[in-house]
Design a protein around this motif. Structure first.
Motif, PDB file in Angstrom:
ATOM      1  N   ALA A 122      81.135  67.463-101.372  1.00 23.09           N
ATOM      2  CA  ALA A 122      81.600  66.073-101.375  1.00 23.09           C
ATOM      3  C   ALA A 122      81.818  65.563 -99.957  1.00 23.09           C
ATOM      4  CB  ALA A 122      82.890  65.953-102.189  1.00 23.09           C
ATOM      5  N   LEU A 123      82.370  66.396 -99.083  1.00 21.10           N
ATOM      6  CA  LEU A 123      82.570  65.983 -97.693  1.00 21.10           C
ATOM      7  C   LEU A 123      81.233  65.751 -96.990  1.00 21.10           C
ATOM      8  CD1 LEU A 123      85.511  68.344 -96.661  1.00 21.10           C
ATOM      9  CD2 LEU A 123      85.620  65.876 -97.037  1.00 21.10           C
ATOM     10  N   GLU A 124      80.270  66.629 -97.261  1.00 17.09           N
ATOM     11  CA  GLU A 124      78.936  66.443 -96.673  1.00 17.09           C
ATOM     12  C   GLU A 124      78.309  65.139 -97.139  1.00 17.09           C
ATOM     13  OE1 GLU A 124      74.661  66.365 -97.367  1.00 17.09           O
ATOM     14  OE2 GLU A 124      76.089  67.031 -98.905  1.00 17.09           O
ATOM     15  N   ARG A 125      78.452  64.859 -98.423  1.00 18.90           N
ATOM     16  CA  ARG A 125      77.887  63.627 -98.964  1.00 18.90           C
ATOM     17  C   ARG A 125      78.627  62.399 -98.433  1.00 18.90           C
ATOM     18  NH1 ARG A 125      76.784  62.767-105.397  1.00 18.90           N
ATOM     19  NH2 ARG A 125      75.697  60.769-105.260  1.00 18.90           N
ATOM     20  N   GLN A 126      79.919  62.533 -98.258  1.00 20.10           N
ATOM     21  CA  GLN A 126      80.706  61.413 -97.741  1.00 20.10           C
ATOM     22  C   GLN A 126      80.263  61.037 -96.331  1.00 20.10           C
ATOM     23  OE1 GLN A 126      82.390  59.138 -99.008  1.00 20.10           O
ATOM     24  NE2 GLN A 126      84.579  59.352 -98.730  1.00 20.10           N
ATOM     25  N   ILE A 127      79.963  62.028 -95.522  1.00 16.33           N
ATOM     26  CA  ILE A 127      79.534  61.760 -94.149  1.00 16.33           C
ATOM     27  C   ILE A 127      78.243  60.948 -94.137  1.00 16.33           C
ATOM     28  CG2 ILE A 127      78.675  62.838 -92.041  1.00 16.33           C
ATOM     29  CD1 ILE A 127      80.626  65.140 -92.571  1.00 16.33           C
ATOM     30  N   PHE A 128      77.263  61.364 -94.930  1.00 19.98           N
ATOM     31  CA  PHE A 128      75.974  60.672 -94.930  1.00 19.98           C
ATOM     32  C   PHE A 128      76.071  59.294 -95.587  1.00 19.98           C
ATOM     33  CE2 PHE A 128      74.487  65.170 -94.693  1.00 19.98           C
ATOM     34  CZ  PHE A 128      73.910  65.082 -93.442  1.00 19.98           C
ATOM     35  N   ASP A 129      76.963  59.150 -96.552  1.00 19.46           N
ATOM     36  CA  ASP A 129      77.160  57.819 -97.141  1.00 19.46           C
ATOM     37  C   ASP A 129      77.832  56.874 -96.159  1.00 19.46           C
ATOM     38  OD1 ASP A 129      75.938  58.451 -99.524  1.00 19.46           O
ATOM     39  OD2 ASP A 129      77.787  59.022-100.532  1.00 19.46           O
ATOM     40  N   PHE A 130      78.740  57.406 -95.337  1.00 22.82           N
ATOM     41  CA  PHE A 130      79.335  56.586 -94.283  1.00 22.82           C
ATOM     42  C   PHE A 130      78.282  56.140 -93.283  1.00 22.82           C
ATOM     43  CE2 PHE A 130      83.889  57.720 -95.068  1.00 22.82           C
ATOM     44  CZ  PHE A 130      84.398  56.451 -94.891  1.00 22.82           C
ATOM     45  N   LEU A 131      77.385  57.030 -92.938  1.00 23.93           N
ATOM     46  CA  LEU A 131      76.333  56.680 -91.987  1.00 23.93           C
ATOM     47  C   LEU A 131      75.393  55.627 -92.548  1.00 23.93           C
ATOM     48  CD1 LEU A 131      75.439  60.234 -90.618  1.00 23.93           C
ATOM     49  CD2 LEU A 131      76.771  58.455 -89.476  1.00 23.93           C
ATOM     50  N   GLY A 132      75.269  55.566 -93.872  1.00 23.87           N
ATOM     51  CA  GLY A 132      74.409  54.578 -94.498  1.00 23.87           C
ATOM     52  C   GLY A 132      75.137  53.338 -94.965  1.00 23.87           C
TER      53      GLY A 132
END
Length: 207
Positions: free
Chosen positions: A21-31
């Protein structure tokens, strides 16, 4: 031994969920994808609640965690359908992922493995605060990367749901057996019985 094994397995799956979830959160923030960011935040809170409930023997927390996982599976199934444009879903509907605040764009669209990004200058299609790009040579297109990420979340959620139900059932059975064999109420009851069964002894005074 079985109880410890179930608790340890559940904690391990919760930790895997937390990392994913943290990994996905990072990439969603970048997008700048605000809807997934909010969903990921709620998921992280639910996973932390599940870890706390497992460690502290709180069956109610595990039930809440399991209930959230049902919603989480549904959300990730929607994400898969959205990126693969199943049915009437289309990636052109920006408001679904960004609440209509910005242009929807997955981070993997420009940064996928092997992708070559070429800006298209002076394009009439460009908005005031965005540019038009051409992406070629990707080994795996970004819709499939997002779909695989959601599939991983569903896989972890299903196993977490099964173990959460199992461990919460064990906790509830232990609470019922504790109340049956005595618990705090029986201890208090036995203490009261001992008090009322004390025999009164006569007092003798020296003349």
């Amino acid at each position: 031994m079985g109880k410890c094994s179930g608790r340890c397995t559940l904690v391990a799956f919760c930790c895997l969920q937390l990392v994913a979830a943290l990994e996905r959160q990072i990439f969603d923030f970048l997008g700048y994808q605000w809807a997934p960011i909010l969903a990921n935040f709620l998921h992280i809170m639910a996973v932390i609640l599940g870890i706390f409930g497992t460690v502290q023997y709180r069956s109610r927390y595990l039930i809440l965690y399991a209930a959230w996982l049902v919603l989480w599976v549904g959300w990730n199934a929607f994400i898969i359908c959205f990126y693969l444009e199943v049915g009437q879903l289309s990636q052109d509907r920006d408001f679904i992922m960004t609440f209509n605040t910005s242009l929807h764009r997955s981070w993997w669209m420009e940064n996928g493995p092997g992708c070559l990004v070429t800006p298209v200058l002076n394009s009439r299609l460009a908005l005031e605060d965005h540019h038009v790009i051409s992406v070629t040579g990707c080994l795996l297109d970004y819709p499939y990367i997002e779909a695989l990420s959601s599939a991983l979340q569903i896989f972890l959620a299903l196993f977490g749901f099964v173990f959460a139900c199992y461990v919460s059932k064990v906790f509830l059975e232990e609470e019922d057996s504790f109340d049956f064999i005595g618990g705090f109420d029986s201890y208090g009851y036995q203490s009261v019985r001992k008090i009322f069964h004390l025999q009164l002894q006569p007092l003798y005074t020296s003349g």
